[in-house]
Design an enzyme around this catalytic site. Structure first.
Site, PDB file in Angstrom:
ATOM      1  N   PHE A 133      -2.355 -12.539  -6.260  1.00  7.29           N
ATOM      2  CA  PHE A 133      -2.660 -11.121  -6.118  1.00  7.29           C
ATOM      3  C   PHE A 133      -2.305 -10.642  -4.724  1.00  7.29           C
ATOM      4  O   PHE A 133      -2.799 -11.195  -3.725  1.00  7.29           O
ATOM      5  CB  PHE A 133      -4.149 -10.849  -6.369  1.00  7.29           C
ATOM      6  CG  PHE A 133      -4.584 -11.063  -7.786  1.00  7.29           C
ATOM      7  CD1 PHE A 133      -4.535 -10.035  -8.713  1.00  7.29           C
ATOM      8  CD2 PHE A 133      -5.055 -12.305  -8.200  1.00  7.29           C
ATOM      9  CE1 PHE A 133      -4.935 -10.231 -10.030  1.00  7.29           C
ATOM     10  CE2 PHE A 133      -5.462 -12.517  -9.509  1.00  7.29           C
ATOM     11  CZ  PHE A 133      -5.398 -11.479 -10.424  1.00  7.29           C
ATOM     12  N   ASP A 134      -1.458  -9.631  -4.650  1.00  8.48           N
ATOM     13  CA  ASP A 134      -1.290  -8.941  -3.384  1.00  8.48           C
ATOM     14  C   ASP A 134      -2.657  -8.419  -2.937  1.00  8.48           C
ATOM     15  O   ASP A 134      -3.520  -8.104  -3.761  1.00  8.48           O
ATOM     16  CB  ASP A 134      -0.308  -7.778  -3.572  1.00  8.48           C
ATOM     17  CG  ASP A 134      -0.264  -6.861  -2.375  1.00  8.48           C
ATOM     18  OD1 ASP A 134       0.114  -7.334  -1.285  1.00  8.48           O
ATOM     19  OD2 ASP A 134      -0.620  -5.678  -2.531  1.00  8.48           O
ATOM     20  N   VAL A 135      -2.859  -8.338  -1.634  1.00  6.28           N
ATOM     21  CA  VAL A 135      -4.175  -7.947  -1.116  1.00  6.28           C
ATOM     22  C   VAL A 135      -4.251  -6.457  -0.809  1.00  6.28           C
ATOM     23  O   VAL A 135      -5.030  -5.717  -1.420  1.00  6.28           O
ATOM     24  CB  VAL A 135      -4.536  -8.791   0.129  1.00  6.28           C
ATOM     25  CG1 VAL A 135      -5.826  -8.270   0.775  1.00  6.28           C
ATOM     26  CG2 VAL A 135      -4.693 -10.253  -0.261  1.00  6.28           C
ATOM     27  N   THR A 171      -3.768  -3.717  -3.649  1.00 10.07           N
ATOM     28  CA  THR A 171      -4.019  -4.275  -4.982  1.00 10.07           C
ATOM     29  C   THR A 171      -5.481  -4.698  -5.122  1.00 10.07           C
ATOM     30  O   THR A 171      -6.160  -4.304  -6.073  1.00 10.07           O
ATOM     31  CB  THR A 171      -3.089  -5.463  -5.254  1.00 10.07           C
ATOM     32  OG1 THR A 171      -1.731  -5.052  -5.076  1.00 10.07           O
ATOM     33  CG2 THR A 171      -3.270  -5.985  -6.676  1.00 10.07           C
ATOM     34  N   VAL A 219       0.862 -10.295  -9.116  1.00  8.64           N
ATOM     35  CA  VAL A 219       0.235  -9.029  -9.482  1.00  8.64           C
ATOM     36  C   VAL A 219       0.147  -8.168  -8.227  1.00  8.64           C
ATOM     37  O   VAL A 219      -0.459  -8.580  -7.231  1.00  8.64           O
ATOM     38  CB  VAL A 219      -1.169  -9.248 -10.083  1.00  8.64           C
ATOM     39  CG1 VAL A 219      -1.840  -7.906 -10.366  1.00  8.64           C
ATOM     40  CG2 VAL A 219      -1.084 -10.092 -11.345  1.00  8.64           C
TER      41      VAL A 219
END
Length: 223
Positions: free
Chosen positions: A7-9, A12, A172
């Site tokens: 997961f991008d932080v 996101t 994501v």
């Protein structure tokens, strides 16, 4: 099928322009515009450094982007005020859907990681403060490679760290450039369209899946 999901932080999992009150206190009614420009500029600076192979960690990009914004708006902040703003990046809030969505994905058996341009210690602190860290198995930073997304090497690194292959590793992100980068490196990629007004880049590369939030992602993967 169970996936290893990175997961991008910023954008996101947490809102990078969620600096509202802090910026308003120091800057005034231009806070929203200032926050968006600051975010956009620090991403641009990371792109530049990656392409030039002149790495400095994301904190440096963020600080220099802040100075750029101050110059644009012809503002002057003390060193202490600038340090205070920088520190607030460890206190960004998670989007409302993030923790419920991650809980569902863990229950489904997926392996989850925060995968960020930010240094690992900074990202861990942010994930702790936003109460997201307990729902992740990994925190993975491009700092280990001293380059930035969307360099294909960083997505390959994500797969190695998660012991996954192209069929089982998924990126994501709410950032179209991140989705395109992951897809071009061979991963599956999901775009989180967090606003109806957001548009995906008209490239030949498109996401495998588009969702409005992480709860919808969990529903789709469970169907």
């Amino acid at each position: 099928m169970n996936y290893s999901i990175g997961f991008d932080v910023y954008g996101t999992l947490v809102d990078p322009v969620d600096m509202g009150l802090h910026l308003e206190n120091l800057i005034g009614d231009k806070a929203s515009e200032f926050g968006q420009l600051w975010h956009d500029k620090k991403v641009e600076y990371a792109f530049r450094r990656g392409l030039m192979q002149q790495y400095a960690d994301f904190t440096v990009c963020t600080q220099q982007a802040l100075q750029y914004c101050l110059n644009v708006y012809q503002l002057s902040l003390s060193t202490a005020d600038q340090q205070q703003l920088m520190a607030r990046f460890a206190e960004l809030s998670a989007f409302d859907d993030v923790i419920p969505g991650l809980k569902k994905l863990v229950q489904q058996g997926h392996q989850l990681a925060a995968f960020s341009n930010g240094p690992e210690l900074s990202v861990r602190k942010l994930m702790t403060n936003s109460h997201v860290l307990p729902h992740l198995q990994h925190v993975i930073s491009v700092d280990d490679l001293q380059t930035y997304k969307p360099n294909p090497d960083v997505y390959q690194y994500l797969m190695r760290r998660m012991h996954a292959d192209m069929n089982s590793c998924m990126m994501v992100s709410s950032n179209p450039w991140d989705v395109i980068g992951a897809k071009s490196a061979g991963l599956q990629a999901v775009w989180v369209k967090r606003s109806p007004s957001k548009l995906f880049d008209p490239w030949e590369i498109q996401p495998d899946l588009i969702v409005s939030d992480l709860c919808e992602l969990a529903e789709v993967l469970n169907s």
